[in-house]
Design a protein around this motif. Structure first.
Motif, PDB file in Angstrom:
ATOM      1  N   LEU A 151      -0.083  -4.077  13.117  1.00 44.78           N
ATOM      2  CA  LEU A 151       0.612  -4.674  11.963  1.00 44.78           C
ATOM      3  C   LEU A 151       0.528  -3.726  10.757  1.00 44.78           C
ATOM      4  CD1 LEU A 151       2.075  -7.133  10.735  1.00 44.78           C
ATOM      5  CD2 LEU A 151      -0.169  -7.988  10.036  1.00 44.78           C
ATOM      6  N   LEU A 152      -0.686  -3.269  10.493  1.00 45.82           N
ATOM      7  CA  LEU A 152      -0.877  -2.347   9.367  1.00 45.82           C
ATOM      8  C   LEU A 152      -0.065  -1.067   9.588  1.00 45.82           C
ATOM      9  CD1 LEU A 152      -2.420  -1.675   6.732  1.00 45.82           C
ATOM     10  CD2 LEU A 152      -4.199  -0.641   8.150  1.00 45.82           C
ATOM     11  N   PHE A 153      -0.035  -0.611  10.834  1.00 43.34           N
ATOM     12  CA  PHE A 153       0.681   0.628  11.156  1.00 43.34           C
ATOM     13  C   PHE A 153       2.182   0.498  10.836  1.00 43.34           C
ATOM     14  CE2 PHE A 153       3.157   3.132  14.229  1.00 43.34           C
ATOM     15  CZ  PHE A 153       2.739   4.403  13.883  1.00 43.34           C
ATOM     16  N   PHE A 154       2.804  -0.570  11.363  1.00 43.24           N
ATOM     17  CA  PHE A 154       4.256  -0.681  11.178  1.00 43.24           C
ATOM     18  C   PHE A 154       4.633  -1.024   9.735  1.00 43.24           C
ATOM     19  CE2 PHE A 154       4.277  -1.097  15.875  1.00 43.24           C
ATOM     20  CZ  PHE A 154       5.139  -0.052  16.129  1.00 43.24           C
ATOM     21  N   VAL A 155       3.820  -1.847   9.071  1.00 42.05           N
ATOM     22  CA  VAL A 155       4.099  -2.169   7.661  1.00 42.05           C
ATOM     23  C   VAL A 155       3.995  -0.888   6.817  1.00 42.05           C
ATOM     24  CG1 VAL A 155       3.223  -3.402   5.617  1.00 42.05           C
ATOM     25  CG2 VAL A 155       3.442  -4.601   7.799  1.00 42.05           C
ATOM     26  N   GLY A 160       6.367   3.471   3.765  1.00 44.25           N
ATOM     27  CA  GLY A 160       6.336   4.922   3.544  1.00 44.25           C
ATOM     28  C   GLY A 160       7.706   5.562   3.708  1.00 44.25           C
ATOM     29  N   VAL A 161       8.443   5.137   4.710  1.00 45.23           N
ATOM     30  CA  VAL A 161       9.767   5.732   4.944  1.00 45.23           C
ATOM     31  C   VAL A 161      10.704   5.400   3.762  1.00 45.23           C
ATOM     32  CG1 VAL A 161      11.801   5.683   6.437  1.00 45.23           C
ATOM     33  CG2 VAL A 161       9.533   5.848   7.436  1.00 45.23           C
ATOM     34  N   TRP A 222      -0.164   6.576   1.850  1.00 42.95           N
ATOM     35  CA  TRP A 222       0.601   6.294   3.070  1.00 42.95           C
ATOM     36  C   TRP A 222      -0.102   6.893   4.298  1.00 42.95           C
ATOM     37  CZ3 TRP A 222       4.377   9.771   5.683  1.00 42.95           C
ATOM     38  CH2 TRP A 222       5.081   9.114   6.682  1.00 42.95           C
ATOM     39  N   LEU A 223      -0.471   8.184   4.182  1.00 43.48           N
ATOM     40  CA  LEU A 223      -1.137   8.850   5.311  1.00 43.48           C
ATOM     41  C   LEU A 223      -2.494   8.224   5.606  1.00 43.48           C
ATOM     42  CD1 LEU A 223      -0.260  12.598   4.581  1.00 43.48           C
ATOM     43  CD2 LEU A 223       0.669  11.156   6.384  1.00 43.48           C
ATOM     44  N   GLU A 224      -3.201   7.829   4.537  1.00 42.86           N
ATOM     45  CA  GLU A 224      -4.514   7.203   4.738  1.00 42.86           C
ATOM     46  C   GLU A 224      -4.371   5.900   5.537  1.00 42.86           C
ATOM     47  OE1 GLU A 224      -7.396   8.371   4.129  1.00 42.86           O
ATOM     48  OE2 GLU A 224      -8.737   6.639   4.208  1.00 42.86           O
ATOM     49  N   LEU A 253       0.122   1.629  -2.613  1.00 36.42           N
ATOM     50  CA  LEU A 253       1.299   2.257  -1.999  1.00 36.42           C
ATOM     51  C   LEU A 253       2.583   1.516  -2.403  1.00 36.42           C
ATOM     52  CD1 LEU A 253       2.554   4.312  -0.011  1.00 36.42           C
ATOM     53  CD2 LEU A 253       2.136   2.679   1.816  1.00 36.42           C
ATOM     54  N   ILE A 254       2.533   0.181  -2.363  1.00 37.93           N
ATOM     55  CA  ILE A 254       3.726  -0.597  -2.730  1.00 37.93           C
ATOM     56  C   ILE A 254       4.078  -0.362  -4.201  1.00 37.93           C
ATOM     57  CG2 ILE A 254       4.607  -2.958  -3.035  1.00 37.93           C
ATOM     58  CD1 ILE A 254       2.927  -3.717  -0.526  1.00 37.93           C
TER      59      ILE A 254
END
Lengths: 287, 280
Positions: A151-155, A160-161, A222-224, A253-254
């Protein structure tokens, strides 16, 4: 009513994405195109692998290697998305000479540029996947699929994109005022931001006076988040953002992404107006 | 009736030199008219090179490796110039409509390629020198030059061979269309990897390093590192005299090859009607 008002934006985006994909991919047969899409990112990753291997005598099991490798792999998105959106300005203005026609067509130009970036995003996603797969299979990059926080990965990936697309739009605006340089400026900017993003080394390695740039750079967060979602224990072992929880980093990030979205809107409009005033919409430069 | 004044026309060597100067001119003057190149061609690559320096610092590499990266980073400017402003230039000229004019005009294509090479080399040397000077200053790189004359000779031979390779490949690009851009794009990271821009190529298998030596910058960089760093000689692929010899052979090979190829490709492109085609 709302659906009708969104239609021009959706149409501009959809057509630009299709056009971008044709331009990026139809110069070669699919097999050659796939090879081309793999060689470049794998070579870039291999430079780091060799550098690391030379100094550490091949100690790929160390946490810093996974930190470097994953940061570098996901950084492929930065160059590709920014270049995909910004290079369309040069491509349409100087190569295809269609930019002035786009301005007199029922197309929303910033949305069109965002659509042009889709093809590069798809290619980047493919390259990132191959690079990570290569790392897991041959270089002991420690990803356990059962422990990944999907979930964290895709969000994080999605936010980020969008953030990168907004950065690409700022660059596209700037490019409207510049001549045709000899290589992808998106790649050059991405290369420069590489330094201040903690992509391949923790920000603590930078001189104290420069670290703040990394901390206001949304790519750092984002990378973190991507690293933490894939290999939490490795990413959290480095001190840069270890005091912050996943949720805190996500909020940062947001916030930074929204800030960049607002800046990109103003910046693009300002550059566009200036380009119109100076008659640069259909300029051709090449020396 | 006023008499028609005769226009003086240069021929032979004079025309050749005039063409070289004419094609080199926009390379040198163009960048003076567009100041943004200083940011895009010096500041951005310098930041990119700095990232590689900090990677070495993060993994506690010996200090000489910092110098290796600075020299390698400066030399990337030449590779980029050869790729984008030499090899793919004739493709751009075709797209702009200039290529047909080059062929129509009573000048030698070799002179045009040479002008492109000399103008590009001069402009890029300035960029590379700035990157190297600032990079060395920022990261406190210490040089211990063994022989200035050999160093100058290595640089000179590497440049002649490299731009010879650029002249040769640009004639191949005469036949290419949109794929030219992608081929140039593809020849960046893989070449940085096999040519050892950021590490000594001695770390590769002998045959990989030998194959990579066909690209003049591979041996040029290796020899330069051997000549300017204290640990350079121990990390060198071959001895400097051997590398000088190979670079000399590459110079002749690529210059002669470019002369042959441009003639052949020009005829082929004319026969196949590719000089004015624009497959976008």
């Amino acid at each position: 009513m709302r659906a009708t008002s969104l239609k021009p934006f959706v149409r501009s985006f959809h057509l630009a994405a299709w056009l971008g994909w044709q331009i990026e991919s139809n110069w070669a047969d699919p097999f050659l195109f796939a090879i081309y899409s793999i060689i470049k990112p794998v070579s870039a990753a291999a430079i780091l692998v060799v550098m690391y291997s030379v100094i550490t005598h091949g100690n790929f099991a160390a946490p810093i290697f996974s930190y470097i490798y994953l940061g570098n792999a996901f950084y492929i998105f930065v160059g590709q998305v920014m270049t995909g959106i910004s290079w369309a300005v040069i491509d349409d203005r100087e190569h295809y000479k269609t930019m002035k026609y786009l301005y007199i067509a029922p197309v929303h130009f910033p949305t069109y540029l965002l659509g042009r970036g889709v093809a590069r995003f798809i290619i980047a996603a493919f390259s990132v996947l191959i690079t990570i797969l290569f790392g897991v299979l041959f270089l002991k990059v420690q990803i356990d699929l059962t422990e990944v926080n999907w979930l964290l990965f895709f969000v994080s990936l999605m936010i980020g994109v969008i953030m990168l697309a907004m950065m690409g739009l700022i660059l596209a605006g700037v490019l409207m005022l510049l001549v045709h340089h000899e290589f992808g400026i998106g790649d050059a900017i991405a290369g420069a931001l590489y330094l201040f993003s903690g992509a391949v080394f923790p920000l603590e390695v930078l001189p104290t006076s420069l670290r703040w740039i990394g901390f206001v750079n949304p790519i750092t967060y984002w990378l973190e988040l991507l690293r933490r979602s894939l290999v939490g224990q490795v990413a959290q072992a480095f001190p840069t953002l270890s005091t912050l929880s996943n949720m805190q980093i996500l909020i940062i990030l947001i916030t930074l992404s929204i800030t960049f979205t607002i800046i990109s809107g103003y910046c693009f409009r300002w550059c566009e107006n200036l380009a119109r005033e100076r008659g640069l919409i259909d300029v051709v430069t090449n020396y | 009736m006023t008499p028609i004044s005769r226009v003086h026309k240069n021929q032979g060597v004079k025309l050749f030199i005039q063409t070289v100067i004419a094609r080199a001119y926009p390379r040198l003057i163009g960048q003076q008219r567009e100041k943004s190149w200083m940011f895009f061609d010096i500041v951005l690559p310098l930041l990119s090179v700095s990232a590689y320096v900090f990677i070495y610092r993060a993994i506690n590499a010996p200090e000489d490796y910092i110098g290796f990266v600075i020299i390698g980073g400066a030399m990337t400017a030449f590779w980029m110039n050869v790729l984008w402003s030499m090899s793919s230039q004739l493709y751009w000229e075709k797209e702009q409509g200039n290529l047909a004019l080059y062929i129509l005009a009573p000048n030698s294509m070799m002179a045009i390629l040479l002008g492109m090479a000399l103008g590009g080399m001069a402009a890029t040397t300035l960029r590379a020198a700035v990157i190297m000077i600032i990079g060395s200053w920022i990261f406190n790189v210490h040089y211990a030059v063994v022989s200035f004359s050999q160093l100058f000779l290595v640089f000179l031979l590497a440049m002649v061979a490299l731009y010879g390779l650029g002249m040769m490949s640009s004639s191949v690009y005469l036949l290419l269309s949109r794929e030219a851009w992608h081929i140039s794009n593809l020849a960046q990271e893989p070449i940085y990897l096999v040519s050892g821009f950021y590490f000594p190529i001695k770390n590769f298998n002998f045959w990989i390093a030998a194959g990579a030596s066909l690209i003049p910058l591979t041996l040029g960089l290796d020899a330069m590192r051997q000549l300017v760093f204290t640990t350079g000689a121990s990390l060198g692929f071959l001895s400097v005299p051997i590398e000088l010899g190979i670079l000399s052979i590459l110079c002749i090979l690529f210059l002669v090859g470019s002369r042959y190829l441009i003639g052949y490709m020009e005829k082929l492109a004319i026969r196949e009607g590719r000089l004015t085609e624009s497959r976008r």
